[in-house]
Scaffold this motif. Sequence first.
Motif, PDB file in Angstrom:
ATOM      1  N   VAL A 105      12.928  -8.906  -0.207  1.00 14.97           N
ATOM      2  CA  VAL A 105      11.879  -7.882  -0.226  1.00 14.97           C
ATOM      3  C   VAL A 105      11.432  -7.549   1.197  1.00 14.97           C
ATOM      4  CG1 VAL A 105       9.542  -7.328  -1.004  1.00 14.97           C
ATOM      5  CG2 VAL A 105      11.124  -8.486  -2.552  1.00 14.97           C
ATOM      6  N   LEU A 106      11.439  -8.523   2.084  1.00 13.65           N
ATOM      7  CA  LEU A 106      11.093  -8.264   3.480  1.00 13.65           C
ATOM      8  C   LEU A 106      12.102  -7.300   4.109  1.00 13.65           C
ATOM      9  CD1 LEU A 106       9.079  -8.973   5.710  1.00 13.65           C
ATOM     10  CD2 LEU A 106      10.598 -10.842   6.382  1.00 13.65           C
ATOM     11  N   VAL A 107      13.383  -7.486   3.780  1.00 13.53           N
ATOM     12  CA  VAL A 107      14.408  -6.557   4.266  1.00 13.53           C
ATOM     13  C   VAL A 107      14.132  -5.148   3.739  1.00 13.53           C
ATOM     14  CG1 VAL A 107      16.846  -5.926   4.099  1.00 13.53           C
ATOM     15  CG2 VAL A 107      16.211  -8.302   4.543  1.00 13.53           C
ATOM     16  N   VAL A 108      13.777  -5.055   2.469  1.00 10.58           N
ATOM     17  CA  VAL A 108      13.487  -3.748   1.868  1.00 10.58           C
ATOM     18  C   VAL A 108      12.301  -3.088   2.561  1.00 10.58           C
ATOM     19  CG1 VAL A 108      12.742  -2.547  -0.217  1.00 10.58           C
ATOM     20  CG2 VAL A 108      14.440  -4.382  -0.381  1.00 10.58           C
ATOM     21  N   LEU A 109      11.228  -3.829   2.738  1.00 11.88           N
ATOM     22  CA  LEU A 109      10.025  -3.268   3.357  1.00 11.88           C
ATOM     23  C   LEU A 109      10.291  -2.853   4.802  1.00 11.88           C
ATOM     24  CD1 LEU A 109       7.297  -5.728   2.013  1.00 11.88           C
ATOM     25  CD2 LEU A 109       7.809  -3.422   1.204  1.00 11.88           C
ATOM     26  N   GLY A 110      11.078  -3.649   5.504  1.00 11.77           N
ATOM     27  CA  GLY A 110      11.357  -3.335   6.902  1.00 11.77           C
ATOM     28  C   GLY A 110      12.291  -2.152   7.075  1.00 11.77           C
ATOM     29  N   THR A 111      13.367  -2.133   6.311  1.00 12.02           N
ATOM     30  CA  THR A 111      14.355  -1.065   6.490  1.00 12.02           C
ATOM     31  C   THR A 111      13.873   0.286   5.988  1.00 12.02           C
ATOM     32  OG1 THR A 111      15.421  -1.668   4.394  1.00 12.02           O
ATOM     33  CG2 THR A 111      16.333  -2.626   6.405  1.00 12.02           C
ATOM     34  N   THR A 112      12.915   0.294   5.081  1.00 11.73           N
ATOM     35  CA  THR A 112      12.400   1.562   4.552  1.00 11.73           C
ATOM     36  C   THR A 112      11.118   2.006   5.238  1.00 11.73           C
ATOM     37  OG1 THR A 112      11.198   0.395   2.787  1.00 11.73           O
ATOM     38  CG2 THR A 112      13.427   1.194   2.278  1.00 11.73           C
ATOM     39  N   SER A 113      10.660   1.244   6.212  1.00 11.77           N
ATOM     40  CA  SER A 113       9.419   1.580   6.912  1.00 11.77           C
ATOM     41  C   SER A 113       9.626   2.784   7.822  1.00 11.77           C
ATOM     42  CB  SER A 113       8.956   0.388   7.741  1.00 11.77           C
ATOM     43  OG  SER A 113       7.857   0.747   8.566  1.00 11.77           O
ATOM     44  N   THR A 114       8.666   3.691   7.832  1.00 15.23           N
ATOM     45  CA  THR A 114       8.751   4.862   8.707  1.00 15.23           C
ATOM     46  C   THR A 114       8.675   4.463  10.173  1.00 15.23           C
ATOM     47  OG1 THR A 114       6.346   5.163   8.492  1.00 15.23           O
ATOM     48  CG2 THR A 114       7.757   6.428   6.995  1.00 15.23           C
ATOM     49  N   SER A 115       8.144   3.278  10.448  1.00 14.76           N
ATOM     50  CA  SER A 115       8.038   2.820  11.836  1.00 14.76           C
ATOM     51  C   SER A 115       9.397   2.458  12.421  1.00 14.76           C
ATOM     52  CB  SER A 115       7.105   1.611  11.928  1.00 14.76           C
ATOM     53  OG  SER A 115       7.637   0.501  11.226  1.00 14.76           O
ATOM     54  N   GLY A 127       0.778  -1.223   0.000  1.00 15.82           N
ATOM     55  CA  GLY A 127       0.000   0.000   0.000  1.00 15.82           C
ATOM     56  C   GLY A 127       0.814   1.280   0.000  1.00 15.82           C
ATOM     57  N   ARG A 128       2.079   1.194  -0.430  1.00 15.84           N
ATOM     58  CA  ARG A 128       2.943   2.369  -0.387  1.00 15.84           C
ATOM     59  C   ARG A 128       3.046   3.092  -1.719  1.00 15.84           C
ATOM     60  NH1 ARG A 128       8.291   0.342   2.983  1.00 15.84           N
ATOM     61  NH2 ARG A 128       7.203  -0.877   4.596  1.00 15.84           N
ATOM     62  N   MET A 129       2.448   2.535  -2.774  1.00 14.69           N
ATOM     63  CA  MET A 129       2.486   3.212  -4.063  1.00 14.69           C
ATOM     64  C   MET A 129       1.266   2.808  -4.887  1.00 14.69           C
ATOM     65  SD  MET A 129       5.530   1.128  -6.086  1.00 14.69           S
ATOM     66  CE  MET A 129       5.731   2.446  -7.296  1.00 14.69           C
ATOM     67  N   TRP A 174       5.099  -8.918   6.018  1.00 14.50           N
ATOM     68  CA  TRP A 174       5.307  -7.604   6.579  1.00 14.50           C
ATOM     69  C   TRP A 174       4.023  -7.028   7.173  1.00 14.50           C
ATOM     70  CZ3 TRP A 174       8.738  -5.027   8.889  1.00 14.50           C
ATOM     71  CH2 TRP A 174       8.573  -3.655   9.124  1.00 14.50           C
ATOM     72  N   LYS A 175       2.912  -7.247   6.511  1.00 11.85           N
ATOM     73  CA  LYS A 175       1.631  -6.741   7.025  1.00 11.85           C
ATOM     74  C   LYS A 175       1.295  -7.383   8.364  1.00 11.85           C
ATOM     75  CE  LYS A 175      -0.698  -5.290   2.764  1.00 11.85           C
ATOM     76  NZ  LYS A 175      -1.871  -5.471   1.872  1.00 11.85           N
ATOM     77  N   MET A 176       1.754  -8.614   8.564  1.00 10.79           N
ATOM     78  CA  MET A 176       1.473  -9.306   9.836  1.00 10.79           C
ATOM     79  C   MET A 176       2.359  -8.824  10.971  1.00 10.79           C
ATOM     80  SD  MET A 176       0.658 -13.279   8.853  1.00 10.79           S
ATOM     81  CE  MET A 176       2.181 -13.572   7.958  1.00 10.79           C
ATOM     82  N   ILE A 177       3.568  -8.370  10.673  1.00  9.90           N
ATOM     83  CA  ILE A 177       4.522  -8.060  11.747  1.00  9.90           C
ATOM     84  C   ILE A 177       4.787  -6.571  11.935  1.00  9.90           C
ATOM     85  CG2 ILE A 177       5.664 -10.285  11.447  1.00  9.90           C
ATOM     86  CD1 ILE A 177       7.961  -8.827  10.053  1.00  9.90           C
ATOM     87  N   GLU A 178       4.360  -5.738  10.984  1.00  7.01           N
ATOM     88  CA  GLU A 178       4.659  -4.306  11.123  1.00  7.01           C
ATOM     89  C   GLU A 178       3.906  -3.722  12.292  1.00  7.01           C
ATOM     90  OE1 GLU A 178       3.345  -1.659   8.063  1.00  7.01           O
ATOM     91  OE2 GLU A 178       1.573  -2.853   7.620  1.00  7.01           O
ATOM     92  N   LYS A 179       4.459  -2.625  12.832  1.00  4.65           N
ATOM     93  CA  LYS A 179       3.855  -1.967  13.995  1.00  4.65           C
ATOM     94  C   LYS A 179       2.563  -1.251  13.597  1.00  4.65           C
ATOM     95  CE  LYS A 179       8.233  -1.153  16.351  1.00  4.65           C
ATOM     96  NZ  LYS A 179       9.143  -0.122  16.905  1.00  4.65           N
TER      97      LYS A 179
END
Length: 221
Positions: A137-147, A73-75, A216-221
């Motif tokens: 891709v999980l690394v990408v989503l996690g490291t670029t997350s604003t959280s 949901g980021r783009m 990522w959707k399951m583990i993100e803050k």
Amino acid sequence: MKKYLAEMFGTMVLVLMGCGVAVSLGCNNENPSTVIGTAMAFGLSVVAMAYTIGGISGCHINPAITLGVFLSGRMSGKDAAGYMVAQVIGAFIGSTLLYLLTMNAGLSGTGANDLQDAGVTVLGGLLAEIIFTCVFVLVVLGTTSTSNGATNKFAGLAIGLSLVLIHLACIRYTGTSVNPARSIAPAFFQGGAALQHLWIFIAGPFIGASCAAGVWKMIEK
């Protein structure tokens, strides 16, 4: 348009440098130093481009990453499609330049992906691409997350180093793609088995990216 041009240029550099080193070193599993060199080339290419075009496009330079970002949901779908087209075009430019260099230097190939030996089955290759793309891709989503707060300032370095690690683990099976654009263009020039098995390096990374977005959707803050 600047975002798309940035993605095109970044993917061109990734393919030219990463595949270029693989060809120059004659990357093969019997010679660990060539595997390490190739892994470092792809990782360093990502680091360099992340800090060059990251502020413009986010430096996906990989349709699998773009799919993961879209599913998170980021783009928008429009931007995702534009990114992917630009990435494939950039990969073809990079492969064309590499082909021109190798054909005039007594070298062969453009670093195309394929199953590495008779012991690697189609299912094995597909699983490798799914698993390692999911991790990447999980690394990408996690490291670029604003959280992640301040840690995302080092996203480019973390992503590049993770790609080095993934290449070290995956080259043995498929030569490591985890990036459909990186595989499509070299396969076009090489043909044969590389073109026949190309679907593995498109389907595998896209499935892996979809899995990563779900995790990522399951583990993100």
